[in-house]
Design an enzyme around this catalytic site. Structure first.
Site, short mmCIF file in Angstrom:
data_model
loop_
_atom_site.label_atom_id
_atom_site.label_comp_id
_atom_site.label_asym_id
_atom_site.label_seq_id
_atom_site.Cartn_x
_atom_site.Cartn_y
_atom_site.Cartn_z
N SER A 41 -9.52 28.70 -46.53
CA SER A 41 -9.74 29.93 -45.75
C SER A 41 -10.48 30.94 -46.64
O SER A 41 -10.35 30.89 -47.88
CB SER A 41 -8.39 30.52 -45.35
OG SER A 41 -8.54 31.85 -44.90
N TYR A 83 0.50 32.45 -47.19
CA TYR A 83 -0.63 31.75 -46.57
C TYR A 83 -1.80 31.69 -47.55
O TYR A 83 -2.39 30.63 -47.78
CB TYR A 83 -1.03 32.45 -45.27
CG TYR A 83 -2.25 31.83 -44.62
CD1 TYR A 83 -2.17 30.59 -43.98
CD2 TYR A 83 -3.50 32.45 -44.66
CE1 TYR A 83 -3.29 30.00 -43.40
CE2 TYR A 83 -4.62 31.87 -44.08
CZ TYR A 83 -4.50 30.65 -43.45
OH TYR A 83 -5.62 30.07 -42.88
N1 LIG Z 1 -8.67 30.52 -37.05
C1 LIG Z 1 -8.88 31.12 -38.19
O1 LIG Z 1 -9.21 32.30 -38.20
C2 LIG Z 1 -8.75 30.36 -39.48
C3 LIG Z 1 -9.26 30.97 -40.64
C4 LIG Z 1 -9.17 30.29 -41.86
C5 LIG Z 1 -8.58 29.04 -41.91
N2 LIG Z 1 -8.06 28.48 -40.77
C6 LIG Z 1 -7.42 27.15 -40.89
O2 LIG Z 1 -7.96 26.27 -39.93
C7 LIG Z 1 -6.99 25.27 -39.60
C8 LIG Z 1 -6.89 25.15 -38.09
O3 LIG Z 1 -6.34 26.35 -37.56
P1 LIG Z 1 -6.81 26.95 -36.16
O4 LIG Z 1 -7.40 28.27 -36.42
O5 LIG Z 1 -7.58 25.96 -35.38
O6 LIG Z 1 -5.37 27.23 -35.49
P2 LIG Z 1 -4.64 26.52 -34.26
O7 LIG Z 1 -5.45 26.66 -33.04
O8 LIG Z 1 -3.26 27.08 -34.27
O9 LIG Z 1 -4.61 25.00 -34.67
C9 LIG Z 1 -3.73 24.50 -35.65
C10 LIG Z 1 -3.59 23.00 -35.44
O10 LIG Z 1 -2.73 22.50 -36.48
C11 LIG Z 1 -1.73 21.72 -35.87
N3 LIG Z 1 -0.52 21.72 -36.67
C12 LIG Z 1 0.17 22.78 -37.17
N4 LIG Z 1 1.27 22.37 -37.81
C13 LIG Z 1 1.28 21.01 -37.71
C14 LIG Z 1 2.16 20.00 -38.16
N5 LIG Z 1 3.27 20.29 -38.86
N6 LIG Z 1 1.87 18.71 -37.88
C15 LIG Z 1 0.76 18.40 -37.18
N7 LIG Z 1 -0.12 19.30 -36.73
C16 LIG Z 1 0.15 20.60 -36.99
C17 LIG Z 1 -1.53 22.35 -34.48
O11 LIG Z 1 -1.01 21.38 -33.59
P3 LIG Z 1 0.49 21.31 -33.03
O12 LIG Z 1 1.04 22.71 -32.99
O13 LIG Z 1 0.32 20.68 -31.69
O14 LIG Z 1 1.19 20.42 -33.99
C18 LIG Z 1 -2.95 22.67 -34.11
O15 LIG Z 1 -3.59 21.57 -33.55
C19 LIG Z 1 -5.69 25.70 -40.28
O16 LIG Z 1 -5.52 24.96 -41.48
C20 LIG Z 1 -5.93 27.17 -40.59
O17 LIG Z 1 -5.18 27.62 -41.69
C21 LIG Z 1 -8.14 29.12 -39.57
#
Ligand SMILES: NC(=O)c1ccc[n+]([C@@H]2O[C@H](COP(=O)([O-])OP(=O)(O)OC[C@H]3O[C@@H](n4cnc5c(N)ncnc54)[C@H](OP(=O)(O)O)[C@@H]3O)[C@@H](O)[C@H]2O)c1
Length: 282
Positions: free
Chosen positions: A141, A154
């Protein structure tokens, strides 16, 4: 066995970045293994990927669970015979001041964002070494580069992802294995809802653009991908200006704390409304 289309595992593909990347990659018809806990949401991704003509293997599982990680690797090998790309995307944030953060949140953040990522990578690397090729894409991130409260744990997990990726990149390159790290800024996904500020007006960037860049990484691997682009000069400038860094960090913190307060208030009002409806129904 393999017929030249790459075999790609994407963890956390039931929503957000993982889902968008699966759909973008599906256009070039690879074989995609998608993993997440929410069955209904994961199956929606699976159907959408299939409609685009790619082969898809959905696996319901929790990346924190050792048996689930084993199942992901074993089922992929059984179905497709190799693993070309692992996208370690599953993760979450929790917006909370560290001093107030519940113990379970600290555990969940560390176990999901870093422990599971390291262990799945550890399980997959020997397979890639044996193949003589492979590519691992780890989601960090921009908060790893501009660490800000109320995201201390985080940020620490995402900084760990950065350091871990930088270390193993050098270690495994002699086996033909590439390691990429992705640093997203704020994108509009389920992240805010899970982190506890999703019911405010805070809106991130559209995830489609990011998904296109991550999908491009698969065919043209590079070490680091920082998006949106302006975080690149921003991070550079803050290396030299502590004052600007502090200003940006407090700016992020103020925005998130305000968004969390608005969300807490909305939830409180919704609960109160529900209580009143139940009282009237009696
Ligand atoms: N969106 C942002 O602004 C942002 C910025 C920087 C980094 N990121 C990173 O990008 C990645 C994806 O996040 P996102 O923004 O797409 O959020 P999101 O829409 O909440 O997606 C997160 C995904 O991770 C899965 N997940 C969470 N815990 C899990 C577990 N214990 N086992 C299996 N799957 C799990 C969730 O699926 P289930 O709940 O169905 O298991 C979901 O599919 C993350 O690593 C996040 O830290 C996001």
């Amino acid at each position: 066995m393999n017929d030249e289309s790459p075999i790609i595992i994407i963890t956390g593909a039931s929503s957000g970045i993982g889902k968008a990347v699966a759909l973008k990659l599906a256009e070039s018809k690879p074989k995609i293994v998608i993993v997440a806990r929410r069955q209904k949401e994961l199956m929606k991704t699976a159907h959408a990927v299939k409609r685009k003509g790619a082969k898809v293997l959905p696996i319901i599982g929790d990346v924190r669970n050792r048996e689930d990680r084993e199942r992901v690797v074993n089922l992929t090998m059984k179905a497709f015979g190799q693993i070309d790309v692992l996208i370690n995307n599953a993760g979450l944030g929790k917006a909370n001041l560290f001093i107030d953060q519940p113990d379970e949140e600290i555990d969940e953040l560390i176990e999901t964002n870093i422990l599971a990522l390291i262990k799945l990578t550890h399980r997959v690397l020997p397979i890639m070494k044996e193949q003589g090729k492979g590519h691992i894409i780890n989601l960090s991130s921009t908060l790893a580069l501009l660490p800000s409260y109320p995201f201390a744990v985080y940020c620490a997990t995402k900084a760990a992802v950065k350091t871990f990726s930088d270390c193993i990149r050098e270690e495994v390159k002699e086996y033909g294995i590439k390691i990429s790290t992705v640093y997203p800024g704020p994108y509009d996904t389920n992240f805010g809802k899970v982190a506890g500020y999703g019911k405010s007006g805070f809106q991130g960037y559209d995830v489609q653009g990011l998904a296109e860049h991550i999908a491009k990484l698969v065919s043209k691997p590079k070490d680091n991908l920082i998006k949106p682009w302006f975080f690149v000069p921003l991070v550079w400038v803050t290396i030299f200006s502590k004052r600007l860094k502090r200003k940006i960090i407090t700016g992020i913190a103020d925005t998130i704390i305000k968004a969390k307060r608005e969300t807490d208030l909305t939830i409180m009002l919704e609960e109160k409304k529900q209580e009143e409806i139940e009282l009237l129904a009696r």
